[in-house]
Design a protein around this motif. Structure first.
Motif, PDB file in Angstrom:
ATOM      1  N   LEU A  71     -11.547  49.619   1.704  1.00 16.91           N
ATOM      2  CA  LEU A  71     -11.205  50.882   1.457  1.00 16.91           C
ATOM      3  C   LEU A  71      -9.896  51.157   1.574  1.00 16.91           C
ATOM      4  O   LEU A  71      -9.447  51.797   0.648  1.00 16.91           O
ATOM      5  CB  LEU A  71     -12.053  51.826   2.648  1.00 16.91           C
ATOM      6  N   GLY A  72      -9.233  50.528   2.380  1.00 14.68           N
ATOM      7  CA  GLY A  72      -7.683  50.741   2.327  1.00 14.68           C
ATOM      8  C   GLY A  72      -7.270  49.894   1.091  1.00 14.68           C
ATOM      9  O   GLY A  72      -6.253  50.470   0.623  1.00 14.68           O
ATOM     10  N   GLY A  73      -7.528  49.021   0.696  1.00  9.95           N
ATOM     11  CA  GLY A  73      -7.383  48.324  -0.529  1.00  9.95           C
ATOM     12  C   GLY A  73      -7.609  49.125  -1.671  1.00  9.95           C
ATOM     13  O   GLY A  73      -6.551  49.185  -2.692  1.00  9.95           O
ATOM     14  N   VAL A  74      -8.533  49.777  -1.845  1.00  9.10           N
ATOM     15  CA  VAL A  74      -8.667  50.815  -2.810  1.00  9.10           C
ATOM     16  C   VAL A  74      -7.490  52.014  -2.972  1.00  9.10           C
ATOM     17  O   VAL A  74      -6.968  51.986  -3.991  1.00  9.10           O
ATOM     18  CB  VAL A  74     -10.148  51.592  -3.177  1.00  9.10           C
ATOM     19  N   ALA A  75      -7.376  52.182  -1.901  1.00  7.16           N
ATOM     20  CA  ALA A  75      -6.527  53.336  -1.779  1.00  7.16           C
ATOM     21  C   ALA A  75      -4.829  52.947  -2.174  1.00  7.16           C
ATOM     22  O   ALA A  75      -4.011  53.483  -2.962  1.00  7.16           O
ATOM     23  CB  ALA A  75      -6.180  54.095  -0.412  1.00  7.16           C
ATOM     24  N   ILE A  76      -4.770  51.600  -1.806  1.00  9.40           N
ATOM     25  CA  ILE A  76      -3.391  51.063  -2.037  1.00  9.40           C
ATOM     26  C   ILE A  76      -3.177  50.694  -3.501  1.00  9.40           C
ATOM     27  O   ILE A  76      -1.975  50.871  -4.157  1.00  9.40           O
ATOM     28  CB  ILE A  76      -3.442  49.696  -1.264  1.00  9.40           C
ATOM     29  N   VAL A  77      -4.246  50.411  -4.298  1.00  9.87           N
ATOM     30  CA  VAL A  77      -4.377  49.984  -5.662  1.00  9.87           C
ATOM     31  C   VAL A  77      -4.157  51.117  -6.516  1.00  9.87           C
ATOM     32  O   VAL A  77      -3.573  51.238  -7.370  1.00  9.87           O
ATOM     33  CB  VAL A  77      -5.761  49.286  -6.023  1.00  9.87           C
ATOM     34  N   VAL A  78      -4.742  52.309  -6.011  1.00  8.12           N
ATOM     35  CA  VAL A  78      -4.574  53.549  -6.657  1.00  8.12           C
ATOM     36  C   VAL A  78      -3.090  54.030  -6.637  1.00  8.12           C
ATOM     37  O   VAL A  78      -2.546  54.546  -7.402  1.00  8.12           O
ATOM     38  CB  VAL A  78      -5.640  54.672  -6.200  1.00  8.12           C
ATOM     39  N   ASN A  79      -2.646  53.788  -5.380  1.00 13.14           N
ATOM     40  CA  ASN A  79      -1.244  54.069  -4.956  1.00 13.14           C
ATOM     41  C   ASN A  79      -0.409  53.585  -5.948  1.00 13.14           C
ATOM     42  O   ASN A  79       0.605  53.898  -6.571  1.00 13.14           O
ATOM     43  CB  ASN A  79      -0.734  53.782  -3.670  1.00 13.14           C
ATOM     44  N   TRP A  80      -0.476  52.149  -6.171  1.00 11.14           N
ATOM     45  CA  TRP A  80       0.306  51.281  -6.870  1.00 11.14           C
ATOM     46  C   TRP A  80       0.396  51.799  -8.707  1.00 11.14           C
ATOM     47  O   TRP A  80       1.279  51.976  -9.261  1.00 11.14           O
ATOM     48  CB  TRP A  80       0.145  49.787  -7.152  1.00 11.14           C
ATOM     49  N   ALA A 165      -0.687  57.445   2.276  1.00 12.27           N
ATOM     50  CA  ALA A 165      -1.210  57.958   3.560  1.00 12.27           C
ATOM     51  C   ALA A 165      -2.462  57.739   3.901  1.00 12.27           C
ATOM     52  O   ALA A 165      -2.814  57.414   5.065  1.00 12.27           O
ATOM     53  CB  ALA A 165      -0.923  59.654   3.452  1.00 12.27           C
ATOM     54  N   VAL A 166      -3.296  57.766   2.951  1.00 13.21           N
ATOM     55  CA  VAL A 166      -4.875  57.571   3.295  1.00 13.21           C
ATOM     56  C   VAL A 166      -4.878  56.154   3.605  1.00 13.21           C
ATOM     57  O   VAL A 166      -5.756  55.505   4.503  1.00 13.21           O
ATOM     58  CB  VAL A 166      -5.788  57.603   1.877  1.00 13.21           C
ATOM     59  N   ALA A 167      -4.351  55.147   2.901  1.00 10.91           N
ATOM     60  CA  ALA A 167      -4.301  53.825   3.375  1.00 10.91           C
ATOM     61  C   ALA A 167      -3.999  53.401   4.645  1.00 10.91           C
ATOM     62  O   ALA A 167      -4.479  52.661   5.440  1.00 10.91           O
ATOM     63  CB  ALA A 167      -3.785  52.887   2.481  1.00 10.91           C
ATOM     64  N   ALA A 168      -2.784  54.418   5.122  1.00  8.56           N
ATOM     65  CA  ALA A 168      -2.277  54.239   6.385  1.00  8.56           C
ATOM     66  C   ALA A 168      -3.159  54.690   7.425  1.00  8.56           C
ATOM     67  O   ALA A 168      -3.304  53.866   8.236  1.00  8.56           O
ATOM     68  CB  ALA A 168      -0.980  54.999   6.560  1.00  8.56           C
ATOM     69  N   LEU A 181      -4.042  39.190   6.809  1.00  8.37           N
ATOM     70  CA  LEU A 181      -5.446  39.028   6.244  1.00  8.37           C
ATOM     71  C   LEU A 181      -5.749  40.475   5.826  1.00  8.37           C
ATOM     72  O   LEU A 181      -6.449  40.500   4.803  1.00  8.37           O
ATOM     73  CB  LEU A 181      -6.360  38.787   7.404  1.00  8.37           C
ATOM     74  N   ILE A 182      -5.317  41.551   6.379  1.00 10.81           N
ATOM     75  CA  ILE A 182      -5.531  42.936   5.706  1.00 10.81           C
ATOM     76  C   ILE A 182      -5.105  42.838   4.540  1.00 10.81           C
ATOM     77  O   ILE A 182      -5.633  43.256   3.430  1.00 10.81           O
ATOM     78  CB  ILE A 182      -4.950  44.010   6.775  1.00 10.81           C
ATOM     79  N   CYS A 188      -7.372  41.121  -3.076  1.00 10.55           N
ATOM     80  CA  CYS A 188      -8.644  40.652  -3.696  1.00 10.55           C
ATOM     81  C   CYS A 188      -9.385  41.912  -4.124  1.00 10.55           C
ATOM     82  O   CYS A 188     -10.124  41.737  -5.338  1.00 10.55           O
ATOM     83  CB  CYS A 188      -9.352  39.880  -2.479  1.00 10.55           C
ATOM     84  N   VAL A 189      -9.430  43.032  -3.409  1.00 10.74           N
ATOM     85  CA  VAL A 189      -9.960  44.129  -3.705  1.00 10.74           C
ATOM     86  C   VAL A 189      -9.330  44.621  -5.094  1.00 10.74           C
ATOM     87  O   VAL A 189     -10.192  45.181  -6.109  1.00 10.74           O
ATOM     88  CB  VAL A 189     -10.058  45.328  -2.717  1.00 10.74           C
ATOM     89  N   GLY A 190      -8.150  44.769  -5.139  1.00  9.93           N
ATOM     90  CA  GLY A 190      -7.470  45.059  -6.384  1.00  9.93           C
ATOM     91  C   GLY A 190      -7.918  44.215  -7.696  1.00  9.93           C
ATOM     92  O   GLY A 190      -7.974  44.619  -8.619  1.00  9.93           O
TER      93      GLY A 190
END
Length: 301
Positions: A71-80, A165-168, A181-182, A188-190
């Motif tokens: 879930l954090g990965g989804v937020a990080i990818v959208v962030n990028w 911030a969502v990812a954090a 690992l996180i 990988c989610v990206g």
């Protein structure tokens, strides 16, 4: 070399690397969707090798941990996606300055969802950052720039800060999980998330584009995470927060030197106000008498 000196060197190097990311994104010449996909792909390969070398792949993670990290990965990818898209619209300098409103997004989440108290000092820093944002938004873009694109770029940078911030917030639920690992799960989610949308049928034909894309994954993701996490283990929180501001300074210098972008006076004042307010929030500077707040580490981009 003692741990503090070594950690300072590692954190400084990580933030300097991060500050050049806009240069590689722009010079890759690829659509943003493809840039983020290949950053994730090369980053995943790099982090997989690193995790294997550190013996982290032997860790057994629960489905709950994997799900939260994803879930954090989804937020990080959208962030990028949003941040990289903002570079060509509002410039690397402005997008980076606006992106550093992240601490205020976190404060807002804390107040809304965790009943955290909004102190007068926090509200003052927020007001200063908001004033800086108004100056940036109202600045006239350089000749040849499209005004709507400039505003869109600012909105995208704000959106990127929001999703960071969502990812954090999500990552706070993963305390005790090895950070490498996180990061591996997130990239990988990206790869899975963007594969249907990336232009894989027409791959870059020149070595230059591949070099830029590989650097974004290997250096700006794999190496940067190694340096950053190594530094976090060695440095006190206030020093981590201080050194993290190398990132926006380097990004602005890259924009000026590599692309010749000069900020208007109001943009300089606005960007400075945001960065000072972000520093005050992160480092626990207090403007009023009373017990100073505890400094928190600056968010990693």
């Amino acid at each position: 070399m003692n741990d503090t000196v070594r950690g300072t060197v590692e954190m400084s190097a990580a933030m300097a690397i991060l500050g050049t990311i806009g240069w590689f994104v722009v010079l890759s010449g690829q659509p943003i969707m493809d840039v983020v996909f290949w950053r994730c792909a090369f980053g995943a390969l790099t982090l997989l090798i690193i995790c294997a070398a550190l013996g982290l792949l032997r860790n057994r993670l629960s489905l709950r941990i994997i799900g939260i990290a994803a879930l954090g990965g989804v937020a990080i990818v959208v962030n990028w996606l949003l941040l990289f898209s903002a570079f060509s619209r509002a410039s690397i300098s402005i997008a980076t300055a606006v992106y550093n409103t992240q601490p205020f997004m976190l404060v807002g989440f804390g107040a809304l969802f965790f009943a955290e108290r909004l102190t007068l000092t926090k509200l003052t820093w927020l007001a200063i950052a908001f004033a800086g944002m108004v100056l940036i938004v109202e600045a006239a873009p350089d000749a040849g720039d499209v005004g709507t694109d400039y505003f869109t770029g600012i909105v995208m940078a704000l959106g990127a800060a929001f999703f960071w911030a969502v990812a954090a917030i999500v990552t706070k639920k993963l305390k005790g999980t090895p950070p490498h690992l996180i990061a591996l799960i997130q990239v990988c989610v990206g790869v899975v998330m963007l594969a249907p949308f990336a232009n894989l049928s027409q791959l870059p034909a020149d070595a230059w584009s591949w070099t830029m894309l590989a650097t974004l994954g290997i250096v700006h993701t794999g190496l940067m995470y190694i340096l950053m996490y190594g530094a976090i283990q060695k440095l006190p929180t206030h020093l981590q927060g201080s050194l993290s501001f190398i990132y926006p300074v380097v990004a602005i210098l890259v924009d000026v030197v590599a692309f010749g972008h000069r900020l208007h006076l109001s943009q300089v004042v606005g960007a400075t106000a945001i960065l000072i307010a972000a520093a005050g929030m992160n480092l626990g500077w207090t403007l009023w008498k009373g017990k100073p707040p505890v400094a928190s580490p600056h968010p990693i981009k």
